[in-house]
Design a protein around this motif. Structure first.
Motif: not given
Length: 711
Positions: A511-535
């Motif tokens: 999963i890739f993403f880039t910080i486009d603009r910094t935070s004013d207080e406390l930045g929070k990033i949530t990664i959910s609904d992670i979809t995976v395949d298993t063999d």
């Protein structure tokens, strides 16, 4: 009008008057133009240039306004003759430019007349006279004038005396218990220029109770300070008394100067009174005397046993994964020969890493401290002090600097430990702390072998301070490189709060993403609904997830590890159930929005609660979801105040807001509590929910949890 009413009106009027704020009109701003060094008897004249500056408020005066006020003195006498200007009466001073007039009435009082509308509304009243003992000051009596009253000191804050000299000790020296050593420099300073006279006699005395004596010396070094700099000042005679407890010094070569100066006497030596015995440890004090100087006691040395001290100049705080900071460490012998020249000192650092092989020596022989490298000669694992490079004839002081930085896994104290075979025990100091740039919290994800599009789990990245995640830098989330292959991330939902991100993508299992603009207080990033395949090659067990990228750390291999994020269960051999619902277990707790599905913690937008009837109510949607009933299988209509229809396996359920009658495949089923809709969520009692779905339920009164199970 009655007397009581009249009194009430008078009191009310008085309250109104007292409530009005008092406005103080601005008058003059007064201050002494300079502070000069003075002692009792100092003459202030035109050469000294001391004056009381007064600036009048232009808004409070008119053209050609003249104001008169009085000056009085404390511990100071006006010199009437000094105020006499050309063609004027004795004791009258007139400033031809401003029109200021000063008339000396007595040694302690003067009358001042000022044409206020002068250039800039500012005048300077010269202060001429003699300083007396005490706290000399000029007092402005501005009553009935445009001048502000006040008291203005002529001294620097201390009581003025006839003492023209002060004394202090330089850096306190350490002396070993054998008594041999040098005391601190003796520094004599002038309080006024010319205070130190030629052929001055200075005596330095040890207490009679001291275990030390002064050593006889042939020469002592003298360093000239400030106003006396450049003069050829020497100690021309140094005499010891019979007990060697008092040293009398005669200082010559002093000529007068226009500014204050001083001298520093260096190299006074001491020795044990009795060479057969050790000197007692502790402070060494001397008494210093000279004419025109207060008798003064000084601490000039410390007698100490053998050993070393380890100190840091200033503790640092470094941010994990970011740039390092320089620390300065001092290792100092308590006494001569405290260090064994055949036993090196090794320094180990914990809680951070040393970034460079180059160690800067601030004080000491070059190369006395070097970096210790790992087997591949790439990374610094410690430091070594080469004791062969110290001076055996003195108490050595070694000051060195190096840079430390924290990896993302580091958080807490940074410590430096010095060890040597010559030490009785290791010496440890704190260098500073490593502060986390971000905190990572996660809800694990349970997956099965050989299935695609399995969704779940959550990773929350939160800054510890604003702007910890820099703009333009990237975050990469992936299965830990050391984990078994066979788990592939194919999709995820990424959301940000108080920080902006861009270029969100999932590629090659990352999963890739880039910080486009910094935070004013406390930045929070949530990664959910992670979809995976298993063999089918993935074994049962737990596997890690990593959060990295140059937004997290300046080093590509420096990542935050989320341990046991993927929980791989048994292979996909799920049997059909008689009720048509998915097997599983869901745990719900009263008052909490977090719930557990087959060991995975999830969060809902509702929480179980206890009704007035003492029945525990649970949200229909989330209990149904445990057993595979998704959003498209739950329908809502506004009919009858809110009707919910649920397609749950081989059953069709229907409940109505405010009713205790449910329909199961069209058959009415009475319930022991009415259905309730709160904030858009439908609640039914715990037991009735299990009965409607045809699943098992266990209630724990101790933990206030309901466990629903479909076997």
């Amino acid at each position: 009008m009655k007397l009581r009413q009249k009194l009430a009106m008078v009191l009310a009027a008085a309250m109104v008057v007292t409530a009005v704020p008092v406005t103080t009109m601005a008058k003059s701003t007064n201050e002494m133009n300079k502070v000069v060094s003075i002692v009792e008897g100092t003459i202030l004249d035109a050469a000294k240039g001391v004056a009381l500056d007064m600036k009048f408020d232009a808004n409070q005066t008119t053209q050609d306004t003249t104001t008169t006020f009085f000056l009085k003195t404390e511990d100071f006498e006006f010199d009437k003759d000094a105020y006499t200007t050309a063609n004027q009466t004795t004791g009258v001073y007139v400033d031809a430019t401003t029109g200021l007039k000063v008339e000396i009435l007595s040694k302690t009082e003067a009358k001042v007349t000022v044409p206020v509308k002068v250039a800039g509304n500012k005048v300077s009243i010269p202060v001429y006279g003699k300083v007396l003992k005490g706290n000399p000051a000029i007092v402005v009596d501005g009553e009935d004038s445009l001048a502000t009253s006040g008291k203005y000191s002529l001294a620097t804050g201390e009581v003025v005396t006839d003492k023209t000299l002060t004394v202090k000790a330089g850096t306190v020296k350490n002396i070993s218990i054998d008594g041999e050593g040098q005391i601190a420099d003796i520094i004599i300073e002038e309080k006024v220029a010319g205070g130190l006279q030629n052929d001055a006699i200075i005596t330095v005395s040890l207490p009679n109770s001291s275990d030390l004596n002064f050593k006889e010396v042939s020469t002592l070094e003298v360093e000239e300070l400030r106003g006396l700099a450049g003069q050829d000042i020497k100690v021309v005679d140094a005499k010891l008394d019979d007990d060697a407890k008092t040293l009398e010094l005669k200082v010559s070569g002093i000529t007068s100067s226009v500014s204050r100066g001083g001298i520093k006497i260096k190299g006074i030596q001491v020795e044990a009174e009795n060479a057969k015995y050790d000197v007692k440890t502790g402070e060494v004090k001397v008494t210093v005397k000279a004419e025109k100087m207060d008798e003064t006691k000084l601490v000039v040395a410390n007698v100490t046993d053998f050993g070393v001290k380890l100190n840091i100049k200033e503790e640092v705080e470094v941010v994990a994964g970011k740039d390092g900071k320089t620390v300065q460490v001092t290792l100092e012998e308590n006494a001569i020969a405290s260090l064994n020249q055949r036993q090196d000192i090794y320094f180990d650092i914990e809680g951070a890493t040393i970034t460079s092989k180059d160690i800067k020596i601030v004080e000491g022989k070059e190369g006395v401290v070097t970096a210790e490298l790992d087997a591949k000669k790439e990374n610094v694992i410690g430091l070594v002090l080469d004791t062969a490079k110290i001076d055996p004839a003195k108490a050595n002081k070694i000051v060195f600097e190096f840079e430390v930085e924290g990896k993302v896994a580091d958080a807490g104290d940074i410590t430096l430990t010095a060890s040597s075979r010559s030490f009785e025990e290791d010496i440890q100091i704190k260098l500073g702390t490593v502060k986390e740039a971000v905190k990572v919290e996660a809800a694990p994800m349970t997956v099965k072998v050989g299935l695609t599009d399995q969704k779940g789990g959550k990773v929350v990245i939160t800054e510890t301070e604003a702007e910890m995640l820099p703009r333009g830098k990237e975050i990469v989330v992936e299965v830990a490189k050391g984990s078994k292959s066979g788990i592939t991330v194919t999709d995820a939902k990424v959301e940000a709060e108080d920080i902006q991100i861009k270029n969100v993508k999932v590629k090659d299992g990352k999963i890739f993403f880039t910080i486009d603009r910094t935070s004013d207080e406390l930045g929070k990033i949530t990664i959910s609904d992670i979809t995976v395949d298993t063999d089918r090659t993935v074994p049962e067990g737990k596997f890690d997830l990593t959060v990295g990228g140059d937004a997290i750390s300046k080093h590509t291999d420096d990542v935050i590890t989320v341990e046991d994020f993927f929980v791989v269960g048994t292979p996909n051999t799920e049997d059909n159930t008689t009720n048509g619902l998915k097997k599983g277990t869901g745990i719900f707790k009263v008052g909490e929005r977090k719930y557990t599905v087959n060991g995975e913690v999830k969060e809902m937008d509702a929480a179980p609660y206890v009704a007035k009837s003492n029945r525990v109510m649970v949200p229909v949607k989330y209990v149904s979801d445990v057993f595979g009933v998704n959003g498209k299988d739950v329908l809502f209509s506004k009919e009858n105040g809110g009707t919910i229809t649920i397609f749950a396996g081989n059953r069709v359920l229907q409940v109505v807001n405010g009713s205790n009658i449910a329909l199961v495949n069209g058959v009415k089923v009475p319930m022991d509590e009415k259905v309730t809709i709160i904030d858009g969520r439908t609640y039914v009692p715990v037991g009735e929910m299990a009965r409607l779905l045809n699943v098992e339920v266990e209630w724990s009164n101790e933990t206030k949890t309901a466990t629903f199970t479909n076997r």
